[in-house]
Design an enzyme around this catalytic site. Structure first.
Site, PDB file in Angstrom:
ATOM      1  N   HIS A  12      11.526 -32.746  -7.052  1.00 25.07           N
ATOM      2  CA  HIS A  12      10.380 -31.776  -7.555  1.00 25.07           C
ATOM      3  C   HIS A  12       9.082 -32.362  -7.212  1.00 25.07           C
ATOM      4  CE1 HIS A  12      12.544 -29.132  -9.979  1.00 25.07           C
ATOM      5  NE2 HIS A  12      13.390 -30.134 -10.524  1.00 25.07           N
ATOM      6  N   ASP A  41      16.092 -28.975  -5.219  1.00 25.61           N
ATOM      7  CA  ASP A  41      15.171 -28.815  -6.126  1.00 25.61           C
ATOM      8  C   ASP A  41      14.044 -29.957  -5.257  1.00 25.61           C
ATOM      9  OD1 ASP A  41      15.847 -26.557  -7.107  1.00 25.61           O
ATOM     10  OD2 ASP A  41      16.194 -28.038  -9.271  1.00 25.61           O
ATOM     11  N   HIS A  69      14.589 -23.961  -6.825  1.00 21.52           N
ATOM     12  CA  HIS A  69      13.169 -24.231  -6.435  1.00 21.52           C
ATOM     13  C   HIS A  69      12.920 -23.812  -4.977  1.00 21.52           C
ATOM     14  CE1 HIS A  69      11.291 -25.419 -10.360  1.00 21.52           C
ATOM     15  NE2 HIS A  69      12.603 -25.724 -10.716  1.00 21.52           N
TER      16      HIS A  69
END
Length: 125
Positions: A12, A41, A69
């Site tokens: 992230h 992600d 994502h």
């Protein structure tokens, strides 16, 4: 010598934490027997998305699985705009970091053709 997998997930956009973790476990990006594996992600939410992208893009020995994502980021890059529902995930920050701080206008739009090369590079990751 056998291959050694270094598996990460849900980075992230936290480059510093990623690098600290890889250092602790002894990952050597120059060692052909060390394979970086991302279970998805890599981007959004963190403030170091461009550093994560540059690092992972530069790796020679990697296996990257796309998470939700990455899917959202690809949708935004294809569409040329960040929707309001994308902002809570931090995609607006991610896109600005990856395409350049001035790339996204106040309404969340960006010119796909002006950033075509970088968009293709991101989407091919």
């Amino acid at each position: 010598m056998s291959k050694k997998l270094f598996v990460v997930s849900d980075v992230h956009g936290h480059y510093t934490a990623l690098m600290n973790t890889l250092d602790v476990v002894g990952f050597d990006k120059h060692n052909p027997n060390h394979i970086f594996v991302s279970c998805g992600d890599l981007f959004d939410r963190g403030k170091e998305n461009h550093l994560v992208f540059d690092y992972v893009n530069d790796l020679q020995h990697k296996l990257l699985l796309k998470g939700n994502h990455e899917d959202m980021l690809c949708q935004v890059l294809k569409r040329g705009s960040v929707l309001i529902e994308n902002i809570w995930n931090g995609i607006d920050i991610t896109v600005s970091q990856l395409l350049g701080e001035d790339a996204v206008d106040i309404n969340g739009h960006f010119d796909i053709s002006a950033h075509e090369e970088k968009i293709n590079e991101i989407m091919s990751l």
